[in-house]
Structure formats: structure tokens, C-alpha cells
Design a protein around this motif. Sequence first.
Motif, PDB file in Angstrom:
ATOM      1  N   ALA A 122      42.051  33.340  36.603  1.00 46.56           N
ATOM      2  CA  ALA A 122      40.836  34.164  36.529  1.00 46.56           C
ATOM      3  C   ALA A 122      41.171  35.566  36.054  1.00 46.56           C
ATOM      4  N   VAL A 123      42.251  36.138  36.551  1.00 52.84           N
ATOM      5  CA  VAL A 123      42.678  37.475  36.132  1.00 52.84           C
ATOM      6  C   VAL A 123      43.028  37.470  34.646  1.00 52.84           C
ATOM      7  N   GLU A 124      43.671  36.422  34.188  1.00 56.15           N
ATOM      8  CA  GLU A 124      43.983  36.315  32.752  1.00 56.15           C
ATOM      9  C   GLU A 124      42.711  36.329  31.917  1.00 56.15           C
ATOM     10  N   ARG A 125      41.664  35.616  32.369  1.00 58.39           N
ATOM     11  CA  ARG A 125      40.388  35.609  31.627  1.00 58.39           C
ATOM     12  C   ARG A 125      39.774  36.999  31.599  1.00 58.39           C
ATOM     13  N   ILE A 126      39.848  37.723  32.694  1.00 57.96           N
ATOM     14  CA  ILE A 126      39.286  39.075  32.752  1.00 57.96           C
ATOM     15  C   ILE A 126      40.093  40.013  31.869  1.00 57.96           C
ATOM     16  N   GLU A 127      41.411  39.897  31.912  1.00 55.73           N
ATOM     17  CA  GLU A 127      42.257  40.737  31.062  1.00 55.73           C
ATOM     18  C   GLU A 127      42.052  40.424  29.587  1.00 55.73           C
ATOM     19  N   ALA A 128      41.596  39.200  29.281  1.00 61.05           N
ATOM     20  CA  ALA A 128      41.314  38.816  27.898  1.00 61.05           C
ATOM     21  C   ALA A 128      39.925  39.262  27.455  1.00 61.05           C
ATOM     22  N   GLY A 129      39.168  39.911  28.365  1.00 66.66           N
ATOM     23  CA  GLY A 129      37.880  40.471  27.971  1.00 66.66           C
ATOM     24  C   GLY A 129      36.672  39.944  28.702  1.00 66.66           C
ATOM     25  N   ALA A 130      36.826  38.938  29.520  1.00 68.76           N
ATOM     26  CA  ALA A 130      35.677  38.415  30.265  1.00 68.76           C
ATOM     27  C   ALA A 130      35.200  39.460  31.273  1.00 68.76           C
ATOM     28  N   GLU A 131      33.894  39.530  31.477  1.00 66.24           N
ATOM     29  CA  GLU A 131      33.313  40.481  32.425  1.00 66.24           C
ATOM     30  C   GLU A 131      33.600  40.072  33.866  1.00 66.24           C
ATOM     31  N   SER A 132      33.570  38.753  34.115  1.00 66.79           N
ATOM     32  CA  SER A 132      33.831  38.241  35.459  1.00 66.79           C
ATOM     33  C   SER A 132      34.378  36.828  35.346  1.00 66.79           C
ATOM     34  N   ALA A 133      34.895  36.340  36.459  1.00 66.32           N
ATOM     35  CA  ALA A 133      35.390  34.965  36.516  1.00 66.32           C
ATOM     36  C   ALA A 133      35.011  34.383  37.867  1.00 66.32           C
ATOM     37  N   ALA A 134      34.298  33.262  37.839  1.00 63.88           N
ATOM     38  CA  ALA A 134      33.875  32.594  39.063  1.00 63.88           C
ATOM     39  C   ALA A 134      34.851  31.479  39.401  1.00 63.88           C
ATOM     40  N   LEU A 135      35.187  31.387  40.661  1.00 61.70           N
ATOM     41  CA  LEU A 135      36.055  30.323  41.143  1.00 61.70           C
ATOM     42  C   LEU A 135      35.188  29.222  41.745  1.00 61.70           C
ATOM     43  N   PRO A 136      35.732  28.040  41.912  1.00 64.05           N
ATOM     44  CA  PRO A 136      34.932  26.949  42.506  1.00 64.05           C
ATOM     45  C   PRO A 136      34.591  27.226  43.966  1.00 64.05           C
ATOM     46  N   PRO A 137      33.604  26.529  44.499  1.00 62.85           N
ATOM     47  CA  PRO A 137      33.251  26.698  45.913  1.00 62.85           C
ATOM     48  C   PRO A 137      34.446  26.407  46.810  1.00 62.85           C
ATOM     49  N   MET A 138      34.527  27.155  47.917  1.00 66.51           N
ATOM     50  CA  MET A 138      35.616  26.951  48.879  1.00 66.51           C
ATOM     51  C   MET A 138      35.186  27.457  50.238  1.00 66.51           C
ATOM     52  N   SER A 139      35.995  27.158  51.229  1.00 67.23           N
ATOM     53  CA  SER A 139      35.687  27.548  52.606  1.00 67.23           C
ATOM     54  C   SER A 139      35.791  29.062  52.779  1.00 67.23           C
ATOM     55  N   SER A 140      35.247  29.560  53.882  1.00 67.90           N
ATOM     56  CA  SER A 140      35.315  31.000  54.147  1.00 67.90           C
ATOM     57  C   SER A 140      36.760  31.452  54.319  1.00 67.90           C
ATOM     58  N   TYR A 141      37.598  30.637  54.923  1.00 68.22           N
ATOM     59  CA  TYR A 141      39.019  30.971  55.084  1.00 68.22           C
ATOM     60  C   TYR A 141      39.685  31.111  53.708  1.00 68.22           C
ATOM     61  N   GLU A 142      39.402  30.181  52.814  1.00 64.21           N
ATOM     62  CA  GLU A 142      39.984  30.239  51.471  1.00 64.21           C
ATOM     63  C   GLU A 142      39.440  31.428  50.683  1.00 64.21           C
ATOM     64  N   ARG A 143      38.141  31.720  50.827  1.00 61.87           N
ATOM     65  CA  ARG A 143      37.581  32.882  50.137  1.00 61.87           C
ATOM     66  C   ARG A 143      38.240  34.163  50.626  1.00 61.87           C
ATOM     67  N   LYS A 144      38.526  34.245  51.920  1.00 61.43           N
ATOM     68  CA  LYS A 144      39.218  35.419  52.470  1.00 61.43           C
ATOM     69  C   LYS A 144      40.598  35.562  51.830  1.00 61.43           C
ATOM     70  N   LEU A 145      41.325  34.463  51.692  1.00 60.53           N
ATOM     71  CA  LEU A 145      42.631  34.508  51.024  1.00 60.53           C
ATOM     72  C   LEU A 145      42.485  34.998  49.587  1.00 60.53           C
ATOM     73  N   VAL A 146      41.459  34.501  48.887  1.00 58.56           N
ATOM     74  CA  VAL A 146      41.219  34.907  47.501  1.00 58.56           C
ATOM     75  C   VAL A 146      40.896  36.396  47.433  1.00 58.56           C
ATOM     76  N   HIS A 147      40.027  36.885  48.318  1.00 57.66           N
ATOM     77  CA  HIS A 147      39.687  38.316  48.329  1.00 57.66           C
ATOM     78  C   HIS A 147      40.951  39.160  48.504  1.00 57.66           C
ATOM     79  N   ASP A 148      41.845  38.730  49.380  1.00 56.45           N
ATOM     80  CA  ASP A 148      43.101  39.459  49.590  1.00 56.45           C
ATOM     81  C   ASP A 148      43.969  39.435  48.338  1.00 56.45           C
ATOM     82  N   LEU A 149      44.084  38.277  47.698  1.00 55.98           N
ATOM     83  CA  LEU A 149      44.898  38.157  46.476  1.00 55.98           C
ATOM     84  C   LEU A 149      44.331  39.015  45.343  1.00 55.98           C
ATOM     85  N   VAL A 150      43.010  39.006  45.219  1.00 53.36           N
ATOM     86  CA  VAL A 150      42.348  39.785  44.165  1.00 53.36           C
ATOM     87  C   VAL A 150      42.550  41.277  44.413  1.00 53.36           C
TER      88      VAL A 150
END
Length: 173
Positions: A122-150
Motif C-alpha cells: 500500500a505504501v508503494e502505491r502511495i509513493e507511486a502517486g496514489a492518493e490513498s490505498a485501501a486494505l481488505p476487511p480485517m478484525s479490530s486487532y489486525e486494524r490496530k496492528l496496521v495503524h501502528d505499522l502505518v
Amino acid sequence: MTDTIDTTEPVLDDAPTTDVAQSAVADEGDIAADYLEELLDLADLDGDIEIATRAGRVYLSIEAEEADALRTLSKPDTVSALQELTRLAVHARTGEFSRLILDIAGSRDARADELQRLVDRAVERIEAGAESAALPPMSSYERKLVHDLVGERGLTSESEGEGAERHTVIRRG
């Protein structure tokens, strides 16, 4: 099958700790471990259950000596379903909502690695010019991990959608 209880890690200063609260967490872990032990017995699977408590949350881990012994149970959807069933078993016995986390044969680490790869793409897509990148649906625990990584990458993220369609959208900071 053996139960191994880890010592509790220090609780964060802002989290209230009382003997009653610590006892309730210990009870939650014991109830969950008993439920999972019965499940393993019914499935005729061998596994060792470890209980740890971090910041007032119970973490249960099931490991087996044979690498493939828990392969079926360690699939992400199966782990999520077993985690919810275990939470319900705890709730039925205590009347309290449980936020326990279940790991089977390293499934949480494997999923964290997979989430890291999703964030990297997703970061690669944004660095290539995309305005945003959506990830697939996931649990709240997984979303928390993603928020931390981002956040570690200097970008922002927010959860969007409802119910089973709730997902994370990553944007430039």
C-alpha cells in the motif's frame, strides 16, 4: 497437555490495578485455558497452553511439539472463530466481556508478517502517486496492528466501513 502460566508483565501506570482486577484476569485466563483444553481433547489434538497477561489483557498461546499437529486450527479464520468462541465461554462463566487474544502455533506472528507485506504494498502505491490505498476487511486487532505499522512509516490511516466490511485506508500524513 500442560498449562504454563507466565508471570504477569508490569501493567502500564495509567491502568488501574487491584487484587480483585488481577484475580479476575487470572480467572479469565484459567477459564479460557480450560475451555481450549476441552476443545483440544474433543479434537484429539495435543497442545500446550500458555497463559500470559499484558496490560490487563489475557494472551493464550497453543503450541505443539509436532509442527503440523495444529495446522488446521492455526488458519487465520479458524483462530478468529476459536478466539470468539473462547471469549463467549469466558463471558458465560463470568458475565464479563473478554478481550483475550488467542494464538495457535504462531498464527499471530504469521498474520503480523502478512499485514506488514500488505502495508508495504500500500505504501508503494502511495509513493507511486496514489492518493490513498485501501486494505481488505480485517478484525479490530489486525486494524490496530496496521495503524501502528502505518504510523511507523509516517503515513496516516483510518478505519472505514461497518461490520464485516470494516477496513483500513492509508493516506499521506
